[in-house]
Structures are given as structure tokens and as C-alpha cells.
Enzyme design. Structure first.
Site, PDB file in Angstrom:
ATOM      1  CG  ASP A  11      -1.745  -0.853   1.343  1.00 15.47           C
ATOM      2  OD1 ASP A  11      -1.921  -1.870   0.364  1.00 15.47           O
ATOM      3  OD2 ASP A  11      -2.794  -1.084   2.104  1.00 15.47           O
ATOM      4  CG  ASP A  49      -6.870  -0.319   1.085  1.00 15.48           C
ATOM      5  OD1 ASP A  49      -7.256  -1.643   1.258  1.00 15.48           O
ATOM      6  OD2 ASP A  49      -7.012   1.065   2.102  1.00 15.48           O
ATOM      7  CG  HIS A  51     -11.604   1.168  -0.131  1.00 17.63           C
ATOM      8  ND1 HIS A  51     -11.471  -0.266   0.331  1.00 17.63           N
ATOM      9  CD2 HIS A  51     -10.457   1.313   1.024  1.00 17.63           C
ATOM     10  CE1 HIS A  51     -10.368  -0.136   1.581  1.00 17.63           C
ATOM     11  NE2 HIS A  51     -10.054   0.465   2.097  1.00 17.63           N
ATOM     12  CG  HIS A  55     -15.022  -0.249   2.234  1.00 16.61           C
ATOM     13  ND1 HIS A  55     -14.498   0.330   2.934  1.00 16.61           N
ATOM     14  CD2 HIS A  55     -14.767  -1.453   1.653  1.00 16.61           C
ATOM     15  CE1 HIS A  55     -13.593  -1.128   2.799  1.00 16.61           C
ATOM     16  NE2 HIS A  55     -14.587  -2.263   2.001  1.00 16.61           N
ATOM     17  CG  HIS A  84      -8.432   5.100   2.638  1.00 15.98           C
ATOM     18  ND1 HIS A  84      -9.227   4.913   3.216  1.00 15.98           N
ATOM     19  CD2 HIS A  84      -7.982   3.757   2.651  1.00 15.98           C
ATOM     20  CE1 HIS A  84      -9.501   3.357   3.750  1.00 15.98           C
ATOM     21  NE2 HIS A  84      -8.561   3.614   3.529  1.00 15.98           N
ATOM     22  CE  LYS A 109      -3.937  -4.240   1.465  1.00 15.32           C
ATOM     23  NZ  LYS A 109      -4.887  -3.511   2.198  1.00 15.32           N
ATOM     24  CB  CYS A 154      -1.931  -2.809   5.021  1.00 24.13           C
ATOM     25  SG  CYS A 154      -4.062  -2.156   5.368  1.00 24.13           S
TER      26      CYS A 154
HETATM   27  C1  VGL Z   1      -4.521   0.863   5.871  1.00 21.86           C
HETATM   28  C2  VGL Z   1      -6.064   1.933   6.920  1.00 21.86           C
HETATM   29  C3  VGL Z   1      -6.847   1.751   6.016  1.00 21.86           C
HETATM   30  C4  VGL Z   1      -3.263   0.512   5.422  1.00 21.86           C
HETATM   31  C5  VGL Z   1      -5.567   0.466   4.842  1.00 21.86           C
HETATM   32  O1  VGL Z   1      -3.326   0.294   4.398  1.00 21.86           O
HETATM   33  O2  VGL Z   1      -2.445   0.106   5.776  1.00 21.86           O
HETATM   34  N1  VGL Z   1      -4.866   1.501   6.495  1.00 21.86           N
HETATM   35  N2  VGL Z   1      -7.097   1.014   5.059  1.00 21.86           N
HETATM   36 ZN    ZN Z   2      -8.340   0.982   2.845  1.00 24.41          ZN
END
Ligand code: VGL
Ligand code: ZN
Length: 206
Positions: A11, A49, A51, A55, A84, A109, A154
Site C-alpha cells: 500500500d 488498497d 475501495h 465502502h 481513502h 484489496k 496493513c
Molecule cells: C490501511 C487503514 C485503512 C493501510 C488501509 O494500508 O494500512 N490503513 N486502509
Molecule cells: Zn483502506
């Protein structure tokens, strides 16, 4: 080179970089470190990530809720985040300076609106696999070097699943950053008790 170690980049996306909607302090500092690592691995894989706008992890989709509040959704604890990594937006893109050319596979994901997915292997309910275990096993990579963002979200959950799946896991500690450092130092201890090794980029000899 006959090492078949894999580098897993978690990510490294604009929304997690200072200036983004869910910025991880120092997130930009790891990009040159990761770029310098890629050529030394036979296999480079990234997670993203990704979404949909509706979401359930977004506070904006719950009336009266604010980011970082916690709810229970479909039986699972859920931290609510600022919007995000919305599919197709600049915030969901990889950091512009990340060298994406050596990345052989990108695992997306968090696409199911009803469940969050911190790990690159499974959703948070461990119901659906992303296929990453099978991919890495078929590629013949028993050792996974992990880096990216955020260490305490993550990266942590990805490593936990990787250890459970039987991979040998090494965290590249100077190629990750946490939202909450104190929380991450506890998590790191837990992961090391589960078999994770912590290494520094600067100590790698290959
Ligand atoms: C993440 C919060 C929400 C991450 C992803 O990549 O760490 N954190 N979605
Ligand atoms: Zn996320």
C-alpha cells in the site's frame, strides 16, 4: 542469482503519504529505500488498497460518525477511516516516485463494500482469499521481505497472515512507517514471537 525471495510492497499509495487523506508520518521517506531494493529481488509484488466509494470503512458512509471512531459491522470491529484509496482516484495511485516497473503482480484489496481488508491475503473476516498465498507458492518464494504502509495496519495484518500460511517473513524495518509508533512496537514484538525477523535495509548484503 538463484534466490527466489520475494519483496512485498504494501500500500505505498498517495493517500497514505503526507498530503494524502490518511497520511502516515514519514511515509514518503520509504519510497527511495524501496526503489533501491527492487532490483535485488527475483520477484516483486505489491498490494493496493482499492475501495469503492460506498465502502463501510469510511466514516462518511455512517451518519453521525467521525474518522477513527470504532463500530461493529456484520459482527466485525471496524475502525472508521477518512475516505481513502477510492478506486481510480489519484489518492489510490502508487506514489509517483515509486518505481512500478519491476512489480510483477498487484493484488488489490478492500473492493467489497461490506468488508475491510487490511491483509494482502484475506479480508478482515478471513472469508475470501486474494489468491496471494497460491501465487507466491507457485512462484516458489518461501521467503517474503515486507515493507510499506501502514506498519500498524496493513503491514501488520499481512505479515500475520503470511506467517500463518507458512512463509518465512522478514520485515524491512527502515522501509515501513506506522500511524501509531507505540502501537506498532507492541505489534512488532508479537510478530517476532510468531517467527518474524526484523532486518534493516542497510544490513542486507545481497
Ligand atoms: C490501511 C487503514 C485503512 C493501510 C488501509 O494500508 O494500512 N490503513 N486502509
Ligand atoms: Zn483502506
Amino acid at each position: 542469482m538463484n534466490r527466489m525471495d520475494a519483496l512485498l510492497i504494501i500500500d505505498v499509495q498517495n493517500d497514505f503519504i503526507p498530503g494524502g487523506s490518511l497520511a502516515v508520518p514519514g511515509g514518503d521517506e520509504i519510497v527511495p529505500v524501496i526503489n533501491g531494493l527492487m532490483d535485488r529481488f527475483e520477484l516483486v509484488v505489491a498490494t493496493q488498497d482499492w475501495h469503492p466509494k460506498d465502502h463501510i470503512s469510511f466514516a462518511s458512509n455512517h451518519q453521525g460518525k467521525k474518522p477513527f471512531e470504532q463500530i461493529v459491522h456484520l459482527g466485525l470491529d471496524q475502525i472508521l477511516w477518512p475516505d481513502h484509496c477510492v478506486q481510480g482516484t489519484p489518492g489510490a495511485g502508487f506514489h509517483p516516485e515509486l518505481n512500478v516497473n519491476p512489480i510483477e503482480a498487484i493484488i488489490r484489496k478492500g473492493m467489497d463494500p461490506d468488508i475491510d481488508s487490511y491483509s494482502g491475503f484475506y479480508d478482515n473476516g478471513h472469508k475470501k482469499s486474494t489468491g496471494l498465498t497460491g501465487y507466491l507458492k507457485e512462484k516458489g518464494s518461501p521467503v517474503l521481505y515486507c515493507c510499506g504502509l501502514a506498519a500498524d495496519v496493513c503491514v501488520y495484518f499481512t505479515i500475520k497472515d503470511a506467517l500463518k500460511a507458512g512463509f518465512q517473513v522478514k520485515l524491512i524495518a527502515d522501509a515501513t512507517r506506522a500511524l501509531d509508533n507505540e502501537k506498532f512496537s507492541k505489534m512488532k514484538k508479537e510478530l517476532m514471537e510468531l517467527g518474524m525477523e526484523s532486518v534493516e535495509n542497510t544490513d542486507l548484503t545481497f
